[in-house]
Design an enzyme around this catalytic site. Structure first.
Site, PDB file in Angstrom:
ATOM      1  CE  LYS A   1      -4.224  -1.972   1.803  1.00 33.54           C
ATOM      2  NZ  LYS A   1      -3.858  -3.386   2.083  1.00 33.54           N
TER       3      LYS A   1
HETATM    4  C1  PLP Z   1      -4.548  -4.426   1.614  1.00 31.52           C
HETATM    5  C2  PLP Z   1      -3.862  -5.709   1.598  1.00 31.52           C
HETATM    6  C3  PLP Z   1      -4.307  -6.757   0.777  1.00 31.52           C
HETATM    7  C4  PLP Z   1      -5.538  -6.649  -0.062  1.00 31.52           C
HETATM    8  O1  PLP Z   1      -5.382  -5.719  -1.106  1.00 31.52           O
HETATM    9  P1  PLP Z   1      -6.675  -5.156  -1.853  1.00 31.52           P
HETATM   10  O2  PLP Z   1      -6.153  -4.114  -2.762  1.00 31.52           O
HETATM   11  O3  PLP Z   1      -7.574  -4.583  -0.789  1.00 31.52           O
HETATM   12  O4  PLP Z   1      -7.304  -6.299  -2.549  1.00 31.52           O
HETATM   13  C5  PLP Z   1      -3.572  -7.934   0.765  1.00 31.52           C
HETATM   14  N1  PLP Z   1      -2.485  -8.081   1.547  1.00 31.52           N
HETATM   15  C6  PLP Z   1      -2.041  -7.113   2.357  1.00 31.52           C
HETATM   16  C7  PLP Z   1      -0.851  -7.355   3.194  1.00 31.52           C
HETATM   17  C8  PLP Z   1      -2.702  -5.892   2.401  1.00 31.52           C
HETATM   18  O5  PLP Z   1      -2.260  -4.928   3.211  1.00 31.52           O
END
Ligand code: PLP
Length: 435
Positions: A107
């Protein structure tokens, strides 16, 4: 770049408007009116380019003249200032490590780009920008660290009390400055509902300049396309002609970005959507019935999403054609038990410690490879977080192998500050008005 709403194809807003509004009034999601194609030559030669070069090419193709070239280049170099390497596990299997940024999760790509785009568009003397963000764990840390110290902004993070790991909580609660954190007595879906209600509230909107940092913001989606192209460049350097991506999915923003990359011309052979017990999308792809459910808690808590907010974007990308999506996206779901077994298997087979989300993507890759033994594509599964963010699932032997990054060591010295609220909107509204 012009955008419409998935609920109103006649709407037209600029990128800047879409970034600050985050969500259209009609509660759809912003999507580009036109999805520009990258030139064939760029894709053919992609292995010659670095990650920042690839990122600039894609961003400028998408954004057009919304941000002048020199500014956009500088912004990308600042935002995408860490690597996204693939690590080879066996002849055809690779893990794409997306956790080398400040909050140790993928993210960071979205949050760093978005915070810098917002800061870029904010003019001196404008009203304070209030960023509201719901997090199941990783979003909050990425957004907090993305915005920390950015002038004229304030970030309010809602996280489900007791449902995030210690490292995640520390990343939310030890920042101070322009970042405040709230522990909500509820689930991630409750946090997300509170944020959505705040955006729909007239009084709050008249008093504050609200914006969202959740994965519904178009400025988070765009930079997540970068590492799909960059991963393709890396497997091409290793002699592969085609690629399969396995994406551990919760809100479906990450795989949504991959599918946007595909629509821009990235030649992906197959996408794999890997979920935990929160299997709204796998069920939809099997049955054609889209039925959301309350989220259930799992070891892969960043994927504990019963109503994936980005799914409408994926439907929109493929003109609501379920058959096309079914062919391009294979879905697999795994229980907590299977996830633990997956973590053990990766460790024993490859001496690699994978977080639970990553392990789910691995299991899906394996299931796909077994069903498609003649597919010679590079199979790339995305590692979305560093293992140290989810310490409770590992054996002592695995824990001993996890190297704690510097970012984590320093967190423990800082005091924690956060407020606590229930899941009712009235309480949250009062907090926002009075604090
Ligand atoms: C947010 C997140 C996900 C999921 O990603 P999306 O874009 O919401 O599908 C998977 N793994 C981790 C570690 C995350 O932080």
């Amino acid at each position: 770049m012009q955008l419409y709403s998935t609920n109103n194809k006649n709407l037209r807003v600029s990128f800047q408007e879409a970034v600050f509004n985050s969500m259209p009034q009609d509660k759809g999601l912003y999507m580009p009116v036109e999805i520009p194609q990258l030139e064939k030559g760029f894709i053919t030669d992609i292995e010659k380019y670095s990650l920042p070069e690839i990122a600039y090419k894609i961003a400028s193709t998408l954004l057009g003249d919304e941000i002048p070239a020199t500014d956009l280049k500088a912004l990308i170099e600042d935002a995408a200032n860490f690597d996204a390497p693939i690590v080879k596990l066996d002849k055809q299997t690779f893990v794409l490590e997306l956790f080398h940024g400040p909050s140790l999760a993928f993210k960071d790509f979205g949050a760093r780009f978005m915070s810098r785009v917002m800061a870029y568009f904010l003019k001196d003397g404008e009203q304070l920008l209030d960023v509201l963000v719901a997090t199941s764990g990783d979003t909050g840390g990425a957004v907090a660290l993305g915005f920390l110290g950015v002038p004229n902004t304030r970030v309010t993070i809602l996280f489900p009390k007791g449902k995030v790991s210690e490292v995640q909580r520390l990343q939310l609660t030890t920042n101070g400055k322009n970042i405040r954190a709230i522990a909500v007595d509820g689930t991630f879906d409750d946090c997300q509902t509170l944020v959505k209600q705040a955006f729909a509230d007239d009084e709050l909107n008249s008093k504050f300049r609200l914006t969202s940092a959740n994965s519904i913001n178009i400025a988070r989606l765009i930079p997540q396309t970068f590492y799909y192209f960059n991963a393709y460049a890396q497997v091409k350097r290793q002699g592969f002609a085609t690629i399969v991506f396995s994406v551990p999915s919760g809100n479906f923003g990450n795989i949504g970005a991959g599918l946007l990359a595909y629509r821009m011309g990235l030649p992906v052979h197959q996408f794999i959507a890997a979920t935990n017990a929160n299997d709204t999308v796998p069920r939809f792809l099997e049955t054609g019935v889209y039925e959301t459910k309350p989220s259930v808690q799992t070891y892969a808590n960043a994927m504990d999403v019963g109503a994936p907010s980005n799914w409408v974007r994926i439907m929109d990308l493929f003109k609501e054609d379920r058959k096309v999506i079914q062919a391009l996206v294979k879905a697999y779901r795994f229980t907590d038990e299977e996830t633990l077994a997956g973590i053990t298997e990766i460790f024993e087979k490859f001496n690699y410690v994978a977080c639970p989300h990553t392990a789910i993507a691995y299991l899906a890759t394996k299931a796909y490879a077994e069903e498609n033994p003649t597919d010679e594509s590079a199979k790339v599964f995305l590692s979305t977080a560093h293992a140290c963010k989810f310490p409770e699932v590992f054996s002592a032997e695995m824990t001993a192998k996890i190297e704690l990054p510097e970012q984590v060591k320093s967190l423990k010295n800082n005091p924690e500050v956060y407020d606590e609220l229930g899941k009712d909107f009235e309480g949250f509204k009062e907090y926002l008005l009075k604090k």
